[in-house]
Design a protein around this motif. Sequence first.
Motif, short mmCIF file in Angstrom:
data_model
loop_
_atom_site.label_atom_id
_atom_site.label_comp_id
_atom_site.label_asym_id
_atom_site.label_seq_id
_atom_site.Cartn_x
_atom_site.Cartn_y
_atom_site.Cartn_z
N TYR A 183 10.37 -5.38 -19.47
CA TYR A 183 11.21 -6.40 -20.11
C TYR A 183 11.78 -5.92 -21.44
O TYR A 183 11.06 -5.27 -22.23
CB TYR A 183 10.39 -7.67 -20.40
CG TYR A 183 9.82 -8.29 -19.15
CD1 TYR A 183 10.62 -9.04 -18.29
CD2 TYR A 183 8.47 -8.13 -18.82
CE1 TYR A 183 10.11 -9.61 -17.14
CE2 TYR A 183 7.94 -8.70 -17.66
CZ TYR A 183 8.77 -9.42 -16.83
OH TYR A 183 8.26 -9.98 -15.69
N ASN A 190 13.24 -2.94 -13.25
CA ASN A 190 12.08 -3.16 -12.40
C ASN A 190 12.24 -2.39 -11.09
O ASN A 190 13.34 -1.91 -10.78
CB ASN A 190 11.83 -4.65 -12.17
CG ASN A 190 12.82 -5.29 -11.25
OD1 ASN A 190 14.01 -5.22 -11.47
ND2 ASN A 190 12.33 -5.91 -10.19
N HIS A 203 5.22 -14.12 -6.10
CA HIS A 203 5.57 -14.32 -7.51
C HIS A 203 6.95 -14.95 -7.62
O HIS A 203 7.70 -14.98 -6.64
CB HIS A 203 5.51 -12.98 -8.26
CG HIS A 203 6.39 -11.91 -7.68
ND1 HIS A 203 6.04 -11.18 -6.56
CD2 HIS A 203 7.61 -11.46 -8.04
CE1 HIS A 203 6.99 -10.33 -6.28
NE2 HIS A 203 7.97 -10.47 -7.16
N ARG A 211 17.94 -11.93 -20.62
CA ARG A 211 16.59 -11.38 -20.38
C ARG A 211 16.81 -10.15 -19.48
O ARG A 211 17.17 -10.29 -18.32
CB ARG A 211 15.75 -12.43 -19.66
CG ARG A 211 14.43 -11.96 -19.05
CD ARG A 211 14.03 -13.03 -18.03
NE ARG A 211 12.70 -12.91 -17.47
CZ ARG A 211 12.42 -12.27 -16.33
NH1 ARG A 211 13.37 -11.62 -15.67
NH2 ARG A 211 11.19 -12.30 -15.86
O1 AKG Z 1 12.16 -10.18 -13.40
C1 AKG Z 1 11.00 -10.37 -13.06
O2 AKG Z 1 10.13 -10.78 -13.84
C2 AKG Z 1 10.58 -10.11 -11.62
C3 AKG Z 1 11.71 -9.70 -10.71
C4 AKG Z 1 11.33 -9.67 -9.27
O3 AKG Z 1 10.43 -10.34 -8.84
C5 AKG Z 1 12.06 -8.80 -8.33
O4 AKG Z 1 13.11 -8.24 -8.69
O5 AKG Z 1 11.60 -8.66 -7.17
#
Ligand code: AKG
Length: 336
Positions: free
Chosen positions: A260, A330, A310, A326
């Motif tokens: 992040y 990732n 999640h 934000r």
């Molecule tokens: O941005 C996030 O905190 C998670 C992103 C996510 O779950 C993904 O890209 O699969």
Amino acid sequence: MQDQHLKSPIISEESNQQVERLVKQIEHIQHIVKSAFWVSTEELAILLNLENSFIDKLKLEVASQEQNYSFFWRNFECTLVERQFAKGFWLINERQDLLPKTASHASLNASQKAANVFTVNEPQSSSNHQGSVLLDVSAEEIIPSPYALIDDFLSPTQLSELLRYSINKQPEFVPTTNSANDPNYRRSFYLPYFPEFSELMINLVWKITPQILTHLGMSNFAIGQIESQMTAHNHGNYYKIHNDSGSPDTATRTLTYVYYYYREPKAFTGGELVIYDSKIENGFSVAAKSHKVIQPQNNTIVFFPSHCMHEVLPVSCPSEYFADSRFTINGWVRHI
Ligand SMILES: O=C(O)CCC(=O)C(=O)O
Ligand SMILES: [Fe+2]
């Protein structure tokens, strides 16, 4: 009368051996039932001595992503409980309809314990509801989802260069899509190609993965590939509950990472990452109510197993300036 005597039935040597083989086979299966150990489709085929055409049918079920598939083999029920590493895993139980209730209950509990492979020491639990939720579901066993957090992941110079780079790339960011093909499932933007920073991130993740796996209580695996994407969540953006390895083309994703970063002072709220624990329901691993909430802290990276459910909560960014988003880099560490 004298001549009358009972003759023992003639049992051929071959039938005798056949029965002996069956008894041995049942013993092996009962051993697996007791241990509640998940077996792969190939192992199941050997254990039950399945015919090739039936093995092909099972493989199709594994590939189909349909939930709740099970079949009976004599007194046993075989349930497809997981798809991991592009393979199907099966749980064998004695048929519940042929057993007194207590026996089937005992084997279900044992299966839940066997599924507890990812239970580890967590760095910290920020769940404020976990206690009460656990009380609500006292009959179920919750499998905690582990995660690992690292603060100050990049140097201050790397962080400020990354932020400047990301903001300058605004015209190349595109709306995200998702495998559910539902436009309301995910709202955000991503940059697929950013070699200047994807290489840096992939190298860092590559180096740290063995340590992270140990910390998460996950088995070590041979890394096949590490993917990375840059994302931006602005006002009203979110990503509903999902896991990262649930389709055939994502099945080898094993470890998820999310780094992040954002412009200070922080100009958005929300955007928390919620990682749900798991529970076994009808033999399937599903999201439990209990969860951990990860704040998207500047210059922090989080790791968790890709199969864990999640979501990203909605972001509020009143300025709606792209530069106030934000941001994340990732991606996923895939096994071979
Ligand atoms: O941005 C996030 O905190 C998670 C992103 C996510 O779950 C993904 O890209 O699969
Ligand atoms: Fe995800």
